[in-house]
Write an enzyme that holds these catalytic residues in place. Sequence first.
Site, mmCIF file in Angstrom:
data_model
loop_
_atom_site.group_PDB
_atom_site.id
_atom_site.type_symbol
_atom_site.label_atom_id
_atom_site.label_comp_id
_atom_site.label_asym_id
_atom_site.label_seq_id
_atom_site.Cartn_x
_atom_site.Cartn_y
_atom_site.Cartn_z
ATOM 1 C CB ALA A 69 36.342 28.866 42.344
ATOM 2 N N GLY A 114 34.086 29.438 37.102
ATOM 3 C CA GLY A 114 33.249 28.217 37.523
ATOM 4 C C GLY A 114 31.911 28.128 37.014
ATOM 5 C CD GLU A 117 35.343 25.360 34.452
ATOM 6 O OE1 GLU A 117 35.590 25.676 35.539
ATOM 7 O OE2 GLU A 117 36.504 25.180 33.845
ATOM 8 C CD GLU A 137 38.114 29.973 34.959
ATOM 9 O OE1 GLU A 137 38.518 29.854 34.268
ATOM 10 O OE2 GLU A 137 37.339 28.824 35.900
HETATM 11 N N1 COA Z 1 34.854 34.639 44.889
HETATM 12 C C1 COA Z 1 34.724 35.204 46.354
HETATM 13 N N2 COA Z 1 33.617 36.588 46.230
HETATM 14 C C2 COA Z 1 33.705 36.864 45.172
HETATM 15 C C3 COA Z 1 33.885 36.659 43.804
HETATM 16 C C4 COA Z 1 34.169 35.253 43.426
HETATM 17 N N3 COA Z 1 34.580 34.655 42.754
HETATM 18 N N4 COA Z 1 33.049 37.751 42.668
HETATM 19 C C5 COA Z 1 32.306 37.719 43.612
HETATM 20 N N5 COA Z 1 32.501 38.043 45.224
HETATM 21 C C6 COA Z 1 32.434 38.790 45.928
HETATM 22 C C7 COA Z 1 33.056 40.391 45.680
HETATM 23 O O1 COA Z 1 34.149 40.294 47.135
HETATM 24 C C8 COA Z 1 32.750 41.418 46.725
HETATM 25 O O2 COA Z 1 32.735 41.122 48.386
HETATM 26 P P1 COA Z 1 32.468 42.747 49.063
HETATM 27 O O3 COA Z 1 31.546 43.515 49.120
HETATM 28 O O4 COA Z 1 32.978 41.205 49.963
HETATM 29 O O5 COA Z 1 33.763 43.375 48.522
HETATM 30 C C9 COA Z 1 31.418 40.651 45.933
HETATM 31 O O6 COA Z 1 31.109 39.463 45.690
HETATM 32 C C10 COA Z 1 30.794 41.498 45.235
HETATM 33 O O7 COA Z 1 32.209 41.388 44.244
HETATM 34 P P2 COA Z 1 31.655 42.884 43.637
HETATM 35 O O8 COA Z 1 32.640 42.837 42.568
HETATM 36 O O9 COA Z 1 31.624 44.117 44.064
HETATM 37 O O10 COA Z 1 30.023 42.717 42.305
HETATM 38 P P3 COA Z 1 29.801 43.491 41.002
HETATM 39 O O11 COA Z 1 28.495 43.612 41.037
HETATM 40 O O12 COA Z 1 30.668 44.924 40.280
HETATM 41 O O13 COA Z 1 30.922 42.135 39.748
HETATM 42 C C11 COA Z 1 32.106 40.742 39.118
HETATM 43 C C12 COA Z 1 31.283 41.250 39.629
HETATM 44 C C13 COA Z 1 30.962 38.971 39.072
HETATM 45 C C14 COA Z 1 32.100 41.154 38.105
HETATM 46 C C15 COA Z 1 33.111 40.391 39.995
HETATM 47 O O14 COA Z 1 32.780 40.521 41.426
HETATM 48 C C16 COA Z 1 34.002 39.789 39.232
HETATM 49 O O15 COA Z 1 34.592 40.157 38.642
HETATM 50 N N6 COA Z 1 34.363 38.951 40.333
HETATM 51 C C17 COA Z 1 35.022 37.487 39.771
HETATM 52 C C18 COA Z 1 34.731 36.640 38.514
HETATM 53 C C19 COA Z 1 36.201 35.936 38.424
HETATM 54 O O16 COA Z 1 37.105 36.091 37.609
HETATM 55 N N7 COA Z 1 35.916 34.505 38.944
HETATM 56 C C20 COA Z 1 37.032 33.319 38.359
HETATM 57 C C21 COA Z 1 36.551 32.418 39.228
HETATM 58 S S1 COA Z 1 38.098 31.342 39.432
#
Ligand code: COA
Length: 263
Positions: A69, A114, A117, A137
């Site tokens: 999400a 998500g 999921e 989550e």
């Molecule tokens: N929602 C919104 N934006 C997200 C996002 C999410 N779930 N996941 C990543 N982004 C955004 C980051 O904020 C970042 O934005 P910015 O450039 O404006 O700072 C951009 O995507 C790149 O993210 P970044 O973390 O720098 O990339 P990465 O390749 O190093 O890592 C992930 C990728 C997916 C490992 C990491 O972003 C992450 O762990 N995200 C959260 C995942 C999560 O727990 N999701 C569960 C949601 S309920």
Amino acid sequence: MPASETPLVLLHRDGRLATLEINRPEARNALSFPALLQLRECLAELREDSSVWAVVLTGAGDKAFCAGADLKERRSMSEGEVKEFVRNIRATMDDIAGLPQPTIAAMNGHAFGGGCEMALSCDLRLLASHAMIGLTETSLGIIPGAGGCVRLPRLVGAAKAKHLILTAKRCSAEEAKSMGLVHEIADAADFATATSTMVQSLLANGPLALRAAKAAIDGSLDMTMDQALEHEASCYQRIIPTADRLEALAAFGAKRKPNFQGK
Ligand code: COA
């Protein structure tokens, strides 16, 4: 959607295959509300399309399949809007699971929340070997609410699902494969080929048989044994009058591959 705006979900068609690509690579393909709505529109179109024999779900770019999400969008949402989002993301996963065609989650990068999921709602799962997957989550003070608490235990068992969900663990591709969370893993350089091989292994088979087998399995999971066997029989009945069944018998006799028509 105004024509000038980039679509958040791309629908590619290639013969009998449809590929849905979440197209927000800059946000690691996180599911915003508009992205969810576009995805649901595509799914509604595919559900009714008998010319599509298999569906692949994937993410744009090479960093993430889907980071779950959209957590930035979430910050500005009221409680009511969060409820509405959760209702919609759950319904989206149900739409994916309810597609009559077989589906493949081609996870070219990380799959969290998500994103995981979404993969759980597909029939087959392929994960890039560098990617991580998990239901993260609880680390964000919420729970998997788009079917994760329900589909993961059915897939890997309650004990493993509790371990993953309660620790918000991010699993390596190897770990995911060994617990049965994904069917196959592939290196990034081979990922497109591995996806295509998986797709071809579906498209080589009778498309109506694939739909019937999927319906027989999904429909019987919560039934008693007797009900489930009846349900399987009714799914088989649908296949008996088809031209594809006769074509497969003729092809077997002629020692050639069947030329299925989906009829
Ligand atoms: N929602 C919104 N934006 C997200 C996002 C999410 N779930 N996941 C990543 N982004 C955004 C980051 O904020 C970042 O934005 P910015 O450039 O404006 O700072 C951009 O995507 C790149 O993210 P970044 O973390 O720098 O990339 P990465 O390749 O190093 O890592 C992930 C990728 C997916 C490992 C990491 O972003 C992450 O762990 N995200 C959260 C995942 C999560 O727990 N999701 C569960 C949601 S309920």
